[in-house]
Design a protein around this motif. Structure first.
Motif, PDB file in Angstrom:
ATOM      1  N   ARG A  61       0.837  -1.203   0.000  1.00 20.32           N
ATOM      2  CA  ARG A  61       0.000   0.000   0.000  1.00 20.32           C
ATOM      3  C   ARG A  61       0.873   1.256   0.000  1.00 20.32           C
ATOM      4  O   ARG A  61       0.558   2.250  -0.643  1.00 20.32           O
ATOM      5  CB  ARG A  61      -0.901  -0.013   1.235  1.00 20.32           C
ATOM      6  N   LYS A  97      -2.172  11.992   1.908  1.00 25.09           N
ATOM      7  CA  LYS A  97      -2.625  10.729   1.322  1.00 25.09           C
ATOM      8  C   LYS A  97      -2.700   9.621   2.375  1.00 25.09           C
ATOM      9  O   LYS A  97      -3.615   8.788   2.362  1.00 25.09           O
ATOM     10  CB  LYS A  97      -1.714  10.324   0.162  1.00 25.09           C
ATOM     11  N   ASP A 100      -5.764  10.194   4.363  1.00 25.25           N
ATOM     12  CA  ASP A 100      -6.937   9.748   3.589  1.00 25.25           C
ATOM     13  C   ASP A 100      -7.151   8.250   3.747  1.00 25.25           C
ATOM     14  O   ASP A 100      -8.285   7.779   3.869  1.00 25.25           O
ATOM     15  CB  ASP A 100      -6.768  10.092   2.105  1.00 25.25           C
ATOM     16  N   VAL A 101      -6.051   7.480   3.734  1.00 24.33           N
ATOM     17  CA  VAL A 101      -6.142   6.028   3.934  1.00 24.33           C
ATOM     18  C   VAL A 101      -6.698   5.736   5.320  1.00 24.33           C
ATOM     19  O   VAL A 101      -7.584   4.893   5.490  1.00 24.33           O
ATOM     20  CB  VAL A 101      -4.758   5.356   3.749  1.00 24.33           C
ATOM     21  N   ARG A 103      -8.580   7.618   7.148  1.00 25.86           N
ATOM     22  CA  ARG A 103     -10.003   7.973   7.208  1.00 25.86           C
ATOM     23  C   ARG A 103     -10.863   6.903   6.546  1.00 25.86           C
ATOM     24  O   ARG A 103     -11.896   6.506   7.079  1.00 25.86           O
ATOM     25  CB  ARG A 103     -10.236   9.325   6.522  1.00 25.86           C
ATOM     26  N   SER A 104     -10.415   6.432   5.393  1.00 23.68           N
ATOM     27  CA  SER A 104     -11.201   5.426   4.673  1.00 23.68           C
ATOM     28  C   SER A 104     -11.232   4.096   5.423  1.00 23.68           C
ATOM     29  O   SER A 104     -12.191   3.343   5.323  1.00 23.68           O
ATOM     30  CB  SER A 104     -10.664   5.227   3.253  1.00 23.68           C
ATOM     31  N   ASP A 105     -10.181   3.827   6.191  1.00 24.43           N
ATOM     32  CA  ASP A 105     -10.136   2.588   6.993  1.00 24.43           C
ATOM     33  C   ASP A 105     -10.771   2.755   8.366  1.00 24.43           C
ATOM     34  O   ASP A 105     -10.823   1.803   9.142  1.00 24.43           O
ATOM     35  CB  ASP A 105      -8.680   2.132   7.181  1.00 24.43           C
ATOM     36  N   GLY A 106     -11.190   3.979   8.692  1.00 25.94           N
ATOM     37  CA  GLY A 106     -11.750   4.230  10.021  1.00 25.94           C
ATOM     38  C   GLY A 106     -10.704   4.202  11.119  1.00 25.94           C
ATOM     39  O   GLY A 106     -11.029   3.952  12.279  1.00 25.94           O
TER      40      GLY A 106
END
Length: 201
Positions: A61, A97, A100-101, A103-106
């Protein structure tokens, strides 16, 4: 007025990079100069990858994000205005970035309530590194929250000033000092516990 380095010299791998020469590379990249982009990539790829992978603990990732960061650099070079150093500007892209990861993964949680105490102490973390207990240090870094890990990483491994770190992560300089202070305290506590455990074994 810019003091331009001859492009042939600038693109040599052995040429010492300063912020002025990195800024010159950015001006060339803004003109779609692929050789300049390759030189910037060569200079920043390893520290950027380490910075990203330290936070994500996922090399695949991290590699994807690294690619995205340099894609943004290529596309956005013309927008670089020199208000910060090139390194600070690029690391800020990487930091956003990574967030952002999270946030998207909680995985993003609010900043815990901490007293406003700035870090003015000597480099305790550097002392630990000098002790060559890298495995323990890596373990302890992994226990820190993302905001603390970022502060430590940029301070001690990327040698950024508090002002530069504040620009990268988008918080006041006082907040950076507080995060570094608390991160160092947490690291030292973890390090001491690990060393005691190691001594017992």
């Amino acid at each position: 007025m810019h003091c331009e380095v001859p492009v042939a010299a600038l693109l040599q791998p052995s040429f010492a990079m300063t912020n002025e020469t990195l800024s010159q590379l950015m001006r060339l990249i803004a003109q779609q100069d692929r050789a300049a982009f390759a030189r910037l990539y060569q200079h920043l790829e390893k520290p950027l990858f380490r910075f990203i992978s330290l936070k994500l603990n996922d090399p695949f990732r991290a590699a994807d994000i690294l690619h995205d960061v340099f894609l943004d650099v290529w596309r956005g070079a013309a927008g670089f205005q020199g208000k910060s150093s090139v390194k600070t500007w690029v690391f800020a892209i990487a930091y956003r970035k990574v967030m952002d990861v999270f946030r998207s993964d909680g995985r993003l949680v609010g900043e815990e309530e901490l007293p406003e105490r700035a870090d003015e102490s000597p480099g305790a973390v550097q002392c630990m590194i000098a002790a060559q207990e890298q495995e323990i240090l890596r373990h302890c870094l992994g226990t820190l929250k993302a905001e603390h890990r970022s502060a430590i990483d940029l301070t001690f491994f990327e040698d950024m000033s508090y002002r530069e770190i504040a620009e990268v992560i988008g918080v006041p300089e006082g907040t950076v000092k507080t995060r570094v202070f608390h991160a160092k305290s947490l690291l030292l506590r973890c390090f001491e516990m690990q060393m005691k455990s190691k001594a017992r074994n």
